[in-house]
Scaffold this motif. Sequence first.
Motif, mmCIF file in Angstrom:
data_model
loop_
_atom_site.group_PDB
_atom_site.id
_atom_site.type_symbol
_atom_site.label_atom_id
_atom_site.label_comp_id
_atom_site.label_asym_id
_atom_site.label_seq_id
_atom_site.Cartn_x
_atom_site.Cartn_y
_atom_site.Cartn_z
ATOM 1 N N PHE A 42 4.407 -7.610 9.746
ATOM 2 C CA PHE A 42 3.630 -8.845 9.617
ATOM 3 C C PHE A 42 2.576 -8.810 10.713
ATOM 4 N N TYR A 43 1.317 -8.807 10.319
ATOM 5 C CA TYR A 43 0.212 -8.662 11.265
ATOM 6 C C TYR A 43 -0.449 -10.019 11.493
ATOM 7 N N LEU A 44 -0.594 -10.336 12.749
ATOM 8 C CA LEU A 44 -1.162 -11.632 13.132
ATOM 9 C C LEU A 44 -2.381 -11.437 14.014
ATOM 10 N N CYS A 45 -3.425 -12.165 13.681
ATOM 11 C CA CYS A 45 -4.624 -12.209 14.505
ATOM 12 C C CYS A 45 -4.577 -13.495 15.328
ATOM 13 N N ALA A 46 -5.043 -13.436 16.543
ATOM 14 C CA ALA A 46 -4.998 -14.619 17.404
ATOM 15 C C ALA A 46 -6.220 -14.686 18.298
ATOM 16 N N GLU A 47 -6.532 -15.899 18.715
ATOM 17 C CA GLU A 47 -7.596 -16.154 19.688
ATOM 18 C C GLU A 47 -7.001 -16.909 20.859
ATOM 19 N N GLN A 48 -7.344 -16.497 22.060
ATOM 20 C CA GLN A 48 -6.862 -17.197 23.251
ATOM 21 C C GLN A 48 -7.980 -17.159 24.282
ATOM 22 N N THR A 49 -8.475 -18.336 24.649
ATOM 23 C CA THR A 49 -9.657 -18.405 25.514
ATOM 24 C C THR A 49 -9.375 -17.845 26.905
ATOM 25 N N THR A 50 -8.310 -18.307 27.534
ATOM 26 C CA THR A 50 -7.894 -17.806 28.836
ATOM 27 C C THR A 50 -6.380 -17.673 28.812
ATOM 28 N N ARG A 51 -5.823 -17.089 29.841
ATOM 29 C CA ARG A 51 -4.363 -16.874 29.846
ATOM 30 C C ARG A 51 -3.586 -18.172 30.000
ATOM 31 N N GLU A 52 -4.292 -19.256 30.426
ATOM 32 C CA GLU A 52 -3.603 -20.538 30.557
ATOM 33 C C GLU A 52 -3.611 -21.352 29.279
ATOM 34 N N GLN A 80 0.830 -1.193 0.000
ATOM 35 C CA GLN A 80 0.000 0.000 0.000
ATOM 36 C C GLN A 80 0.871 1.251 0.000
ATOM 37 N N PRO A 81 0.447 2.313 -0.688
ATOM 38 C CA PRO A 81 1.218 3.564 -0.639
ATOM 39 C C PRO A 81 0.986 4.298 0.668
ATOM 40 N N VAL A 82 1.980 5.080 1.032
ATOM 41 C CA VAL A 82 1.861 5.937 2.213
ATOM 42 C C VAL A 82 0.636 6.839 2.057
ATOM 43 N N GLY A 83 -0.126 6.964 3.145
ATOM 44 C CA GLY A 83 -1.290 7.835 3.127
ATOM 45 C C GLY A 83 -2.574 7.143 2.715
ATOM 46 N N SER A 84 -2.491 5.903 2.265
ATOM 47 C CA SER A 84 -3.697 5.173 1.868
ATOM 48 C C SER A 84 -4.340 4.514 3.088
ATOM 49 N N PRO A 85 -5.636 4.161 2.989
ATOM 50 C CA PRO A 85 -6.288 3.494 4.120
ATOM 51 C C PRO A 85 -5.967 2.001 4.151
ATOM 52 N N LEU A 86 -6.296 1.388 5.295
ATOM 53 C CA LEU A 86 -6.022 -0.036 5.484
ATOM 54 C C LEU A 86 -7.198 -0.705 6.164
ATOM 55 N N SER A 87 -7.491 -1.919 5.731
ATOM 56 C CA SER A 87 -8.470 -2.739 6.434
ATOM 57 C C SER A 87 -8.038 -4.192 6.330
ATOM 58 N N LEU A 88 -7.684 -4.772 7.473
ATOM 59 C CA LEU A 88 -7.330 -6.193 7.544
ATOM 60 C C LEU A 88 -8.413 -6.903 8.333
ATOM 61 N N GLU A 89 -8.840 -8.044 7.811
ATOM 62 C CA GLU A 89 -9.943 -8.735 8.452
ATOM 63 C C GLU A 89 -9.497 -10.082 9.018
ATOM 64 N N CYS A 90 -10.079 -10.406 10.139
ATOM 65 C CA CYS A 90 -9.804 -11.670 10.814
ATOM 66 C C CYS A 90 -11.146 -12.269 11.234
ATOM 67 N N THR A 91 -11.360 -13.518 10.890
ATOM 68 C CA THR A 91 -12.566 -14.205 11.344
ATOM 69 C C THR A 91 -12.175 -15.515 12.016
ATOM 70 N N VAL A 92 -13.002 -15.935 12.960
ATOM 71 C CA VAL A 92 -12.708 -17.097 13.788
ATOM 72 C C VAL A 92 -13.798 -18.142 13.617
ATOM 73 N N GLU A 93 -13.378 -19.393 13.512
ATOM 74 C CA GLU A 93 -14.324 -20.515 13.496
ATOM 75 C C GLU A 93 -14.027 -21.436 14.659
ATOM 76 N N GLY A 94 -15.056 -22.120 15.141
ATOM 77 C CA GLY A 94 -14.847 -23.170 16.113
ATOM 78 C C GLY A 94 -14.981 -22.768 17.556
ATOM 79 N N THR A 95 -15.371 -21.522 17.806
ATOM 80 C CA THR A 95 -15.564 -21.076 19.180
ATOM 81 C C THR A 95 -16.486 -19.864 19.177
#
Lengths: 112, 112
Positions: free
Chosen positions: A88-98, A13-28
């Motif tokens: 590098f952008y990462l999406c994550a799911e974590q139910t509890t801290r354990e 993307q060029p500097v000054g342009s907008p951004l939209s990254l999407e993350c979807t979750v299955e299984g919970t």
Amino acid sequence: SQTIHQWPATLVQPVGSPLSLECTVEGTSNPNLYWYRQAAGRGLQLLFYSVGIGQISSEVPQNLSASRPQDRQFILSSKKLLLSDSGFYLCAEQTTRETEAFFGQGTRLTVV
Amino acid sequence: AQSVTQLDSQVPVFEEAPVELRCNYSSSVSVYLFWYVQYPNQGLQLLLKYLSGSTLVESINGFEAEFNKSQTSFHLRKPSVHISDTAEYFCAVSPWRGGLIFGTGTRLQVFP
């Protein structure tokens, strides 16, 4: 187990342009969701987390924002990208801290 | 505040040699400790974790880590590495709010 979908995989993307990254979750339902950024030569930094629809917490001040419009959808946005937003952008799911965190495959963003 | 330090940014090693990846943490409360592995251009996968109980934890692919409270360490070891172990390894702690605080990572390069 949970599956985390992220797209796109790569983005230039060029500097000054907008951004939209999407993350979807299955299984919970009602997942705790996280956006991390991995910059070149650095570790992963937590950017945002969300414990429910419309609930967003920011870890560090930056040029980015996040939204949670649906239970299993987490969006990372910017109105105007900076060179320093490259990484590098990462999406994550974590139910509890354990429990194990499940990560998407990531989006490599290059701002030019 | 909690933090994680990985002293070695890169560890080169020959195949079938032993390896140790060092991790030290800082925390004033009880900790949950994790090791994640990242293969090129992919998300992270859990390798092993320590929550409580036995201080030695093992993964299914031959890695082990030992929680040492007195030295505030959680070093990762493998007695004999394979080419396929080449990857980046991240040590992490889980703070009270959930999510993960990562170290800066150690790139393990296994040579034939």
